[in-house]
Design a protein around this motif. Structure first.
Motif, PDB file in Angstrom:
ATOM      1  N   GLY A  66       0.763  -1.239   0.000  1.00  0.00           N
ATOM      2  CA  GLY A  66       0.000   0.000   0.000  1.00  0.00           C
ATOM      3  C   GLY A  66       0.788   1.281   0.000  1.00  0.00           C
ATOM      4  O   GLY A  66       0.312   2.312   0.496  1.00  0.00           O
ATOM      5  N   LEU A  67       2.005   1.289  -0.552  1.00  0.00           N
ATOM      6  CA  LEU A  67       2.806   2.510  -0.589  1.00  0.00           C
ATOM      7  C   LEU A  67       2.091   3.604  -1.372  1.00  0.00           C
ATOM      8  O   LEU A  67       1.643   3.395  -2.493  1.00  0.00           O
ATOM      9  N   THR A  68       1.972   4.783  -0.766  1.00  0.00           N
ATOM     10  CA  THR A  68       1.349   5.927  -1.438  1.00  0.00           C
ATOM     11  C   THR A  68       2.314   7.087  -1.636  1.00  0.00           C
ATOM     12  O   THR A  68       2.110   7.921  -2.514  1.00  0.00           O
ATOM     13  N   GLU A  69       3.383   7.153  -0.797  1.00  0.00           N
ATOM     14  CA  GLU A  69       4.308   8.278  -0.902  1.00  0.00           C
ATOM     15  C   GLU A  69       5.672   7.877  -0.364  1.00  0.00           C
ATOM     16  O   GLU A  69       5.780   7.077   0.571  1.00  0.00           O
ATOM     17  N   GLU A  70       6.705   8.439  -0.969  1.00  0.00           N
ATOM     18  CA  GLU A  70       8.076   8.139  -0.572  1.00  0.00           C
ATOM     19  C   GLU A  70       8.884   9.436  -0.651  1.00  0.00           C
ATOM     20  O   GLU A  70       9.007  10.020  -1.725  1.00  0.00           O
ATOM     21  N   ILE A  71       9.426   9.884   0.488  1.00  0.00           N
ATOM     22  CA  ILE A  71      10.159  11.150   0.548  1.00  0.00           C
ATOM     23  C   ILE A  71      11.549  10.910   1.124  1.00  0.00           C
ATOM     24  O   ILE A  71      11.690  10.289   2.188  1.00  0.00           O
ATOM     25  N   GLU A  72      12.568  11.394   0.424  1.00  0.00           N
ATOM     26  CA  GLU A  72      13.943  11.253   0.914  1.00  0.00           C
ATOM     27  C   GLU A  72      14.256  12.383   1.897  1.00  0.00           C
ATOM     28  O   GLU A  72      14.046  13.561   1.609  1.00  0.00           O
ATOM     29  N   THR A  73      14.752  12.017   3.086  1.00  0.00           N
ATOM     30  CA  THR A  73      15.136  12.989   4.107  1.00  0.00           C
ATOM     31  C   THR A  73      16.585  12.735   4.510  1.00  0.00           C
ATOM     32  O   THR A  73      17.205  11.759   4.074  1.00  0.00           O
ATOM     33  N   GLU A  74      17.115  13.587   5.372  1.00  0.00           N
ATOM     34  CA  GLU A  74      18.501  13.413   5.844  1.00  0.00           C
ATOM     35  C   GLU A  74      18.661  12.138   6.647  1.00  0.00           C
ATOM     36  O   GLU A  74      19.735  11.528   6.669  1.00  0.00           O
ATOM     37  N   ASN A  75      17.599  11.732   7.325  1.00  0.00           N
ATOM     38  CA  ASN A  75      17.677  10.572   8.221  1.00  0.00           C
ATOM     39  C   ASN A  75      17.262   9.262   7.567  1.00  0.00           C
ATOM     40  O   ASN A  75      17.351   8.209   8.199  1.00  0.00           O
ATOM     41  N   GLY A  76      16.795   9.322   6.336  1.00  0.00           N
ATOM     42  CA  GLY A  76      16.357   8.105   5.661  1.00  0.00           C
ATOM     43  C   GLY A  76      15.204   8.394   4.715  1.00  0.00           C
ATOM     44  O   GLY A  76      14.922   9.551   4.384  1.00  0.00           O
ATOM     45  N   ILE A  77      14.510   7.349   4.291  1.00  0.00           N
ATOM     46  CA  ILE A  77      13.371   7.471   3.383  1.00  0.00           C
ATOM     47  C   ILE A  77      12.088   7.379   4.202  1.00  0.00           C
ATOM     48  O   ILE A  77      11.845   6.372   4.878  1.00  0.00           O
ATOM     49  N   GLU A  78      11.288   8.437   4.149  1.00  0.00           N
ATOM     50  CA  GLU A  78      10.000   8.416   4.839  1.00  0.00           C
ATOM     51  C   GLU A  78       8.959   7.829   3.890  1.00  0.00           C
ATOM     52  O   GLU A  78       8.701   8.378   2.824  1.00  0.00           O
ATOM     53  N   MET A  79       8.367   6.703   4.302  1.00  0.00           N
ATOM     54  CA  MET A  79       7.425   5.984   3.449  1.00  0.00           C
ATOM     55  C   MET A  79       6.038   6.016   4.080  1.00  0.00           C
ATOM     56  O   MET A  79       5.886   5.739   5.271  1.00  0.00           O
TER      57      MET A  79
END
Length: 317
Positions: A258-271
């Protein structure tokens, strides 16, 4: 013969093939397929009519061949023959067993119209292609189950089935099938369940009995992907912070859960996920990479994950 006429000959021949394989062919669809204008397609159809091909229909409504008209056997190019061989190897590994004999018969008919040289090509190359599948095929208790399901879709007739759930409970369902799909080595049907008054997906190998009825569908349905994307089940929003170094290992499964969004941040990938399996399926999937992930929400998922780890630990002390 210049390049323009060669391209037209190829296109006209391809349009004739489309007319042979489909009940209705729209000029707009042909224009998009061959990357030409609709007006060019009109001229190509006129060329076929002038050659004596009985085409029914007119611009704007779609074209078809006159019913009963027979054309000589289709000839295949060498590249098309090679694609058939590769496709046949794939079908041998992944085709549902209820369709296997039908596909084999169809391929025998294709081979029968090949030129002798092309038959030699198949004999020389087919043993040099293989598909490695490490998942065992599921066994069905019902013969011709997929053809029965597909017939019900084509005829818009309801099915009655006995279905065994994951916890081995058996129920009788009346369903209207929207479509069939293959995912993670299993065949599924997406259907409207009369009992639940909602859309559900059922694993084909868990169907114990199935039969067509004379009852027509109660409603019209769109394409299967419309219902897979917009399931009406109760979904829970989940947010994870995942270590970048394992993201590539989740490529094939993250969308399934059910992945709807994936954002790259300094601390990792926010899913961000929307999942219907918050109680069992999602926590069990998450535990496979839990040492590289942090649950941001909901808190209840963290609790379920801890409970599952304690349960596993207790079994292996």
């Amino acid at each position: 013969m210049n390049d323009h006429y060669l391209k037209k000959l190829d296109r006209v021949t391809a349009i004739l093939t489309q007319l042979q394989s489909k009940p209705i062919v729209r000029a707009q669809d042909l224009a998009q397929k061959f990357e030409v204008s609709v007006r060019t397609i009109y001229r190509d159809v006129k060329t076929l009519e002038n050659a004596g091909i009985p085409i029914v229909g007119e611009a704007g409504s779609g074209y078809s061949l006159m019913d009963g008209y027979k054309l000589p056997p289709v000839m295949f190019t060498k590249e098309e023959v090679l694609s058939f061989i590769t496709a046949e190897k794939l079908m041998q590994k992944f085709l549902h067993q209820s369709l296997g004999n039908h596909y084999q018969t169809a391929m025998e008919k294709v081979r029968s119209v090949l030129k002798y040289s092309d038959r030699n090509l198949i004999q020389n190359i087919e043993n040099q292609i293989d598909i490695f599948n490490y998942q065992p095929k599921t066994e069905d208790t019902i013969k011709n189950i997929i053809p029965t399901i597909l017939e019900s879709i084509a005829e818009k007739r309801q099915l009655i089935m006995e279905y065994k759930t994951v916890d081995s409970k058996i129920s009788t369902r009346t369903i209207e099938v929207v479509g069939v799909f293959f995912e993670f080595n299993y065949w599924y049907i997406m259907a409207y369940c009369i009992l639940r008054n909602d859309f559900r997906q059922f694993r084909v190998d868990r169907i114990l009995q199935i039969s067509k009825t004379q009852n027509p569908f109660l409603q019209e349905y769109g394409q299967i992907n419309d219902y897979r994307k917009n399931s009406n089940g109760n979904k829970t929003k989940v947010r994870l912070l995942v270590d970048k170094k394992i993201i590539n290992h989740l490529v094939n499964s993250k969308k399934y859960y059910g992945l709807t969004e994936e954002i790259e941040t300094e601390n990792g990938i926010e899913m961000t996920f929307e999942t219907e399996w918050i109680d069992e399926g999602f926590p069990r999937w998450l535990i496979t990479f839990a040492d590289f992930a942090k649950v941001l929400e909901p808190e209840s998922l963290t609790v379920k994950l801890k409970d599952l780890l304690i349960k596993i630990s207790g079994k292996h002390q």
